[in-house]
Design a protein around this motif. Structure first.
Motif, PDB file in Angstrom:
ATOM      1  N   LEU A   1      10.025  15.562 -13.587  1.00 48.31           N
ATOM      2  CA  LEU A   1       8.628  15.542 -13.989  1.00 48.31           C
ATOM      3  C   LEU A   1       8.253  16.846 -14.671  1.00 48.31           C
ATOM      4  CD1 LEU A   1       5.652  14.506 -13.922  1.00 48.31           C
ATOM      5  CD2 LEU A   1       5.506  15.465 -11.615  1.00 48.31           C
ATOM      6  N   THR A   2       7.593  16.732 -15.819  1.00 48.23           N
ATOM      7  CA  THR A   2       6.998  17.880 -16.496  1.00 48.23           C
ATOM      8  C   THR A   2       5.551  17.535 -16.837  1.00 48.23           C
ATOM      9  OG1 THR A   2       7.783  17.096 -18.650  1.00 48.23           O
ATOM     10  CG2 THR A   2       9.189  18.675 -17.485  1.00 48.23           C
ATOM     11  N   LEU A   3       4.718  18.560 -16.955  1.00 47.47           N
ATOM     12  CA  LEU A   3       3.296  18.359 -17.240  1.00 47.47           C
ATOM     13  C   LEU A   3       2.998  18.723 -18.686  1.00 47.47           C
ATOM     14  CD1 LEU A   3       1.675  19.839 -13.999  1.00 47.47           C
ATOM     15  CD2 LEU A   3       2.110  17.433 -14.552  1.00 47.47           C
ATOM     16  N   ASP A   4       2.338  17.812 -19.399  1.00 48.11           N
ATOM     17  CA  ASP A   4       1.884  18.060 -20.764  1.00 48.11           C
ATOM     18  C   ASP A   4       0.443  18.546 -20.674  1.00 48.11           C
ATOM     19  OD1 ASP A   4       1.152  18.091 -23.394  1.00 48.11           O
ATOM     20  OD2 ASP A   4       1.659  15.996 -23.804  1.00 48.11           O
ATOM     21  N   MET A   5       0.272  19.862 -20.733  1.00 50.71           N
ATOM     22  CA  MET A   5      -1.054  20.431 -20.552  1.00 50.71           C
ATOM     23  C   MET A   5      -1.965  20.210 -21.747  1.00 50.71           C
ATOM     24  SD  MET A   5      -0.677  21.359 -17.543  1.00 50.71           S
ATOM     25  CE  MET A   5      -2.305  22.074 -17.336  1.00 50.71           C
ATOM     26  N   ASP A   6      -1.366  19.928 -22.906  1.00 48.95           N
ATOM     27  CA  ASP A   6      -2.198  19.668 -24.081  1.00 48.95           C
ATOM     28  C   ASP A   6      -2.918  18.334 -23.966  1.00 48.95           C
ATOM     29  OD1 ASP A   6      -1.390  22.067 -25.223  1.00 48.95           O
ATOM     30  OD2 ASP A   6       0.345  21.144 -26.230  1.00 48.95           O
ATOM     31  N   ASN A   7      -2.192  17.322 -23.511  1.00 43.15           N
ATOM     32  CA  ASN A   7      -2.779  15.988 -23.378  1.00 43.15           C
ATOM     33  C   ASN A   7      -3.090  15.613 -21.935  1.00 43.15           C
ATOM     34  OD1 ASN A   7      -2.533  15.320 -26.193  1.00 43.15           O
ATOM     35  ND2 ASN A   7      -0.329  15.071 -25.851  1.00 43.15           N
ATOM     36  N   LEU A   8      -2.826  16.553 -21.011  1.00 41.39           N
ATOM     37  CA  LEU A   8      -3.053  16.326 -19.587  1.00 41.39           C
ATOM     38  C   LEU A   8      -2.341  15.055 -19.128  1.00 41.39           C
ATOM     39  CD1 LEU A   8      -6.845  17.250 -19.326  1.00 41.39           C
ATOM     40  CD2 LEU A   8      -4.865  18.696 -18.828  1.00 41.39           C
TER      41      LEU A   8
ATOM     42  N   ARG B   1       1.511  13.388 -17.444  1.00 40.33           N
ATOM     43  CA  ARG B   1       2.771  13.609 -16.743  1.00 40.33           C
ATOM     44  C   ARG B   1       3.888  13.004 -17.598  1.00 40.33           C
ATOM     45  NH1 ARG B   1       2.257  14.021 -10.852  1.00 40.33           N
ATOM     46  NH2 ARG B   1       0.058  14.312 -10.326  1.00 40.33           N
ATOM     47  N   ILE B   2       4.922  13.764 -17.831  1.00 34.73           N
ATOM     48  CA  ILE B   2       6.052  13.328 -18.641  1.00 34.73           C
ATOM     49  C   ILE B   2       7.269  13.181 -17.724  1.00 34.73           C
ATOM     50  CG2 ILE B   2       7.503  13.787 -20.645  1.00 34.73           C
ATOM     51  CD1 ILE B   2       4.604  13.314 -21.339  1.00 34.73           C
ATOM     52  N   TYR B   3       7.832  11.976 -17.687  1.00 38.75           N
ATOM     53  CA  TYR B   3       9.015  11.711 -16.862  1.00 38.75           C
ATOM     54  C   TYR B   3      10.215  11.511 -17.782  1.00 38.75           C
ATOM     55  CZ  TYR B   3       5.705  10.836 -13.061  1.00 38.75           C
ATOM     56  OH  TYR B   3       4.710  10.953 -12.111  1.00 38.75           O
ATOM     57  N   THR B   4      11.295  12.214 -17.495  1.00 38.47           N
ATOM     58  CA  THR B   4      12.529  12.080 -18.269  1.00 38.47           C
ATOM     59  C   THR B   4      13.672  11.716 -17.331  1.00 38.47           C
ATOM     60  OG1 THR B   4      12.915  14.467 -18.070  1.00 38.47           O
ATOM     61  CG2 THR B   4      11.804  13.698 -20.066  1.00 38.47           C
ATOM     62  N   ASP B   5      14.593  10.893 -17.836  1.00 40.11           N
ATOM     63  CA  ASP B   5      15.740  10.482 -17.032  1.00 40.11           C
ATOM     64  C   ASP B   5      16.737  11.625 -16.895  1.00 40.11           C
ATOM     65  OD1 ASP B   5      14.724   7.972 -16.673  1.00 40.11           O
ATOM     66  OD2 ASP B   5      15.885   7.050 -18.295  1.00 40.11           O
TER      67      ASP B   5
ATOM     68  N   HIS C   1       0.808  -1.225   0.000  1.00 40.28           N
ATOM     69  CA  HIS C   1       0.000   0.000   0.000  1.00 40.28           C
ATOM     70  C   HIS C   1       0.840   1.274   0.000  1.00 40.28           C
ATOM     71  CE1 HIS C   1      -3.369  -2.650   0.723  1.00 40.28           C
ATOM     72  NE2 HIS C   1      -2.808  -3.101   1.831  1.00 40.28           N
ATOM     73  N   THR C   2       2.131   1.175  -0.225  1.00 46.36           N
ATOM     74  CA  THR C   2       2.981   2.366  -0.249  1.00 46.36           C
ATOM     75  C   THR C   2       2.652   3.226  -1.456  1.00 46.36           C
ATOM     76  OG1 THR C   2       4.780   1.255   0.923  1.00 46.36           O
ATOM     77  CG2 THR C   2       5.355   3.195  -0.379  1.00 46.36           C
ATOM     78  N   ARG C   3       2.417   4.504  -1.215  1.00 49.82           N
ATOM     79  CA  ARG C   3       2.091   5.442  -2.294  1.00 49.82           C
ATOM     80  C   ARG C   3       3.189   6.487  -2.429  1.00 49.82           C
ATOM     81  NH1 ARG C   3      -3.848   7.632  -1.119  1.00 49.82           N
ATOM     82  NH2 ARG C   3      -3.301   8.789  -3.010  1.00 49.82           N
ATOM     83  N   ASN C   4       3.546   6.781  -3.678  1.00 49.37           N
ATOM     84  CA  ASN C   4       4.525   7.829  -3.991  1.00 49.37           C
ATOM     85  C   ASN C   4       3.817   8.863  -4.856  1.00 49.37           C
ATOM     86  OD1 ASN C   4       7.285   6.483  -3.091  1.00 49.37           O
ATOM     87  ND2 ASN C   4       6.122   4.912  -4.169  1.00 49.37           N
ATOM     88  N   VAL C   5       3.252   9.868  -4.208  1.00 52.80           N
ATOM     89  CA  VAL C   5       2.397  10.822  -4.920  1.00 52.80           C
ATOM     90  C   VAL C   5       3.169  11.653  -5.921  1.00 52.80           C
ATOM     91  CG1 VAL C   5       0.709  10.933  -3.066  1.00 52.80           C
ATOM     92  CG2 VAL C   5       2.684  12.463  -3.018  1.00 52.80           C
ATOM     93  N   ASP C   6       4.515  11.693  -5.807  1.00 51.36           N
ATOM     94  CA  ASP C   6       5.308  12.446  -6.771  1.00 51.36           C
ATOM     95  C   ASP C   6       5.598  11.637  -8.028  1.00 51.36           C
ATOM     96  OD1 ASP C   6       5.452  14.635  -5.063  1.00 51.36           O
ATOM     97  OD2 ASP C   6       7.230  13.862  -4.046  1.00 51.36           O
ATOM     98  N   TYR C   7       5.214  10.361  -8.034  1.00 49.28           N
ATOM     99  CA  TYR C   7       5.500   9.500  -9.184  1.00 49.28           C
ATOM    100  C   TYR C   7       4.242   8.741  -9.590  1.00 49.28           C
ATOM    101  CZ  TYR C   7      10.403  10.423  -8.226  1.00 49.28           C
ATOM    102  OH  TYR C   7      11.607  11.054  -8.027  1.00 49.28           O
ATOM    103  N   ILE C   8       3.179   9.487  -9.899  1.00 46.01           N
ATOM    104  CA  ILE C   8       1.929   8.889 -10.350  1.00 46.01           C
ATOM    105  C   ILE C   8       2.056   8.540 -11.831  1.00 46.01           C
ATOM    106  CG2 ILE C   8      -0.517   9.328 -10.771  1.00 46.01           C
ATOM    107  CD1 ILE C   8      -0.522  11.046  -8.255  1.00 46.01           C
ATOM    108  N   HIS C   9       1.659   7.303 -12.171  1.00 47.07           N
ATOM    109  CA  HIS C   9       1.747   6.808 -13.543  1.00 47.07           C
ATOM    110  C   HIS C   9       3.154   6.981 -14.120  1.00 47.07           C
ATOM    111  CE1 HIS C   9      -2.876   6.965 -14.303  1.00 47.07           C
ATOM    112  NE2 HIS C   9      -2.479   5.748 -13.990  1.00 47.07           N
TER     113      HIS C   9
END
Length: 391
Positions: free
Chosen positions: A113-120, A122-126, A81-89
């Motif tokens: 983390l960056t947000l794609d507001m066009d497609n709503l 979350r974009i994660y990059t290494d 049940h551990t949740r990481n709210v900074d790493y959703i999906h």
């Protein structure tokens, strides 16, 4: 008829066989032939089973899986049940060994983390400047081992200030790999418990119907025909839907197991009945009855053991149906309910086409389901061939 016993006072030569020497007698056998001649039925079955390579691999694979579910808390990187709210999906991470040409050891890169507001989305990059080395045999998330003993020891843990999502995370930031491992405990055991129940019902009901016959056999066959004529999934859904929503997760688990077991005994009962109809006329059955053996003793001690290997093979091949039944019910929302987790519950995250398009790693729980179903089918084929005396 001439007596086969020697006459009184006959010479010793009468006790010695004058038949020609048999080259296949025990004395003339080679070492390999003697080994086969003296082997038990189980050993002969094992030798035949080993020739079925896929079945042998499936046996070891399933044995490893069932051993794994006993120590899931240790193997899973996170608590269920551990949740990481900074790493959703968050998508799955790759494990690296070398960074900029230098050997570092198993590690993952940190993420931004960056947000794609066009497609709503979350974009994660290494972030290649953040090397997060994995820790092994380490202290991490706390858990209760089998719900009884407090612990925090894990096989692998993320870096002290990092995260580790080898198979990605879900909509609540929970690790998919950890949840698949925890879900295996429920999905694999529910198949075994359900088959055990159907095995007992099939042997008892089919045994009585085949041995006694008469009215009980007639009623049993009509009940089996009615149950087999009803589509399985709608019947499972109807029975699962009547379970009260106030039941605890443990009661729901027991209820689903009972439903799957109660509806899967019909095929086994028919197999037992047909065998007993043929065997009940044998001479050894009549001898047991003349010695005063009860019907239950004749069935349990003389008839069932004669084809137990076939029953085990049949039961093994019915376990995949139980696992698929639980997965289907849980996926439709009529099976197990949170906080319990099974592979079917995990697949409810991927109900929407848009979710699958954006987060395809949520379908990863289907992979262990496929492999387990195939392994049980191969194992059942191998056991059936090994139990067949004509192969």
């Amino acid at each position: 008829m001439t007596s086969l016993l020697p006459k009184s006072g006959a010479p010793l030569e009468h006790y010695v066989s004058t038949a020609p020497f048999d080259p296949l007698s025990v004395e003339a056998m080679t070492e390999a032939q003697t080994k086969v001649y003296q082997a038990s039925q189980l050993r002969l079955m094992w030798w035949k089973f080993k020739r079925h390579k896929l079945a042998l691999v499936s046996l070891f694979f399933l044995a490893a899986l069932y051993a794994m579910i006993t120590i899931v808390e240790f193997l899973a990187p996170y608590n269920l049940h551990t949740r990481n709210v900074d790493y959703i999906h968050a998508p799955p991470q790759r494990v690296h060994l070398f960074d900029k040409g230098e050997f570092v050891g198993p590690f993952v890169y940190g993420r931004t983390l960056t947000l794609d507001m066009d497609n709503l989305r979350r974009i994660y990059t290494d972030d290649t400047n953040r090397v997060e080395k994995l820790r092994f045999l380490c202290s991490g998330d706390k858990y209760r081992f089998w719900g009884l003993v407090e612990g925090s020891f894990h096989l692998v843990c993320p870096a002290e200030s990092g995260q580790l999502f080898l198979l990605g995370s879900d909509r609540l930031g929970r690790d998919v790999l950890s949840r698949i491992l925890y879900g295996a405990r429920i999905s694999l055991t529910i198949g075994l418990l359900g088959v055990t129940m159907s095995f007992v019902l099939g042997i008892v009901i089919g045994g009585i119907a085949g041995y006694r016959g008469g009215t009980f056999d007639l009623i049993t066959q009509r009940v089996i025909e009615v149950l087999q004529s009803i589509p399985s999934i709608p019947l499972w859904m109807a029975l699962a839907a009547i379970m009260p929503v106030t039941w605890s997760p443990i009661l729901i688990y027991i209820g689903i197991t009972v439903i799957l077991g109660m509806l899967d005994w019909t095929g086994l009962a028919r197999a037992v009945r047909s065998k007993l109809l043929a065997l009940r006329e044998e001479d050894y059955v009549l001898a047991a009855q003349l010695m005063g053996a009860s019907g239950s003793r004749v069935i349990g001690r003389h008839l069932i053991p004669g084809f137990m290997s076939h029953l085990i093979a049949t039961a093994t091949m019915s376990i995949p149906g139980m696992i698929l039944g639980e997965t289907a019910l849980s996926f439709l929302g009529l099976g197990l309910r949170p906080p319990m987790t099974s592979w079917g519950i995990l697949l409810t995250e991927a109900r929407s086409v848009s979710v699958i398009a954006f987060y395809p790693w949520l379908l990863l729980p289907t992979i262990p389901v496929i492999f387990v179903i195939l392994a049980f089918n191969f194992l059942g084929d191998g056991l059936r061939d090994a139990a067949d005396p004509y192969k």
